[in-house]
Design a protein around this motif. Structure first.
Motif, PDB file in Angstrom:
ATOM      1  N   TYR A 123      80.798 -29.199  45.861  1.00  0.00           N
ATOM      2  CA  TYR A 123      79.576 -28.421  46.092  1.00  0.00           C
ATOM      3  C   TYR A 123      78.813 -28.343  44.772  1.00  0.00           C
ATOM      4  N   ALA A 152      74.397 -36.340  43.301  1.00  0.00           N
ATOM      5  CA  ALA A 152      75.417 -36.811  44.250  1.00  0.00           C
ATOM      6  C   ALA A 152      75.799 -38.252  43.918  1.00  0.00           C
ATOM      7  N   THR A 198      76.439 -37.534  51.593  1.00  0.00           N
ATOM      8  CA  THR A 198      75.850 -36.205  51.601  1.00  0.00           C
ATOM      9  C   THR A 198      74.953 -36.085  52.829  1.00  0.00           C
ATOM     10  N   VAL A 210      79.513 -34.657  49.061  1.00  0.00           N
ATOM     11  CA  VAL A 210      78.792 -33.758  48.147  1.00  0.00           C
ATOM     12  C   VAL A 210      77.812 -32.923  48.960  1.00  0.00           C
ATOM     13  N   MET A 211      77.855 -31.609  48.753  1.00  0.00           N
ATOM     14  CA  MET A 211      76.933 -30.701  49.448  1.00  0.00           C
ATOM     15  C   MET A 211      76.370 -29.710  48.439  1.00  0.00           C
TER      16      MET A 211
END
Ligand code: CTP
Length: 133
Positions: free
Chosen positions: A113, A26, A8, A93-94
């Motif tokens: 997301y 995350a 991330t 992962v954002m």
């Protein structure tokens, strides 16, 4: 079975609860969490201001968390795919403030997301603190 690495990215300036919750969530997507911390110069380009804390301080804070296995300096948004491949990540992962913006790396990893924590942001905190003086 092989280890699943999650990656991330973020600035993580004026570290707050939204940041820690994002990193914890995350980490749940794999076995190992790698975090790209935005360089000071990238932050100026991305957000139009220098961070309050330097990149070295922000990396020190993020790397001290028990859910974080490794940190590195993110110098450019365009190098996302290279960073993902270099770190052997299977999932990016954002926060959903970036929803759809990194689908172009889905040829090298899964892209997830996650919803942001409501009502807290670095920008909001800086504005709030500046009214206190
Ligand atoms: N994040 C979150 N919830 C928040 C704030 C941030 O989940 N309330 C997540 C972002 O989606 C991102 C990571 O934390 O995945 C780092 O975000 P960053 O941009 O460094 O923090 P912000 O508080 O959003 O900063 P700013 O106000 O400067 O945009």
């Amino acid at each position: 079975m092989s280890e699943r690495t999650v990656i991330t990215f973020g600035t993580f300036d004026v570290f707050h609860v939204g940041h820690v919750r994002m990193l914890k969530r995350a980490a749940e997507h794999g076995d190992r969490l790698v975090v790209g911390v935005s360089a000071d110069a990238l932050n100026v380009r991305k957000k139009g201001r220098a961070p309050v804390f330097t990149e070295d301080e922000r990396m020190e804070i993020v790397s001290s968390l028990k859910v974080v296995d490794e940190v590195f300096l993110e110098e450019s948004l365009e190098q996302k795919r290279d960073y993902i491949v270099q770190h052997g990540a299977q999932v990016l992962v954002m926060g959903d403030d970036w929803a759809g913006k990194f689908d172009w790396v889905s040829d090298v990893c899964d892209v997830v997301y996650l919803p942001r924590t409501p009502s807290v942001s670095t920008t909001g905190l800086i504005e709030h603190i500046s009214t206190l003086a």
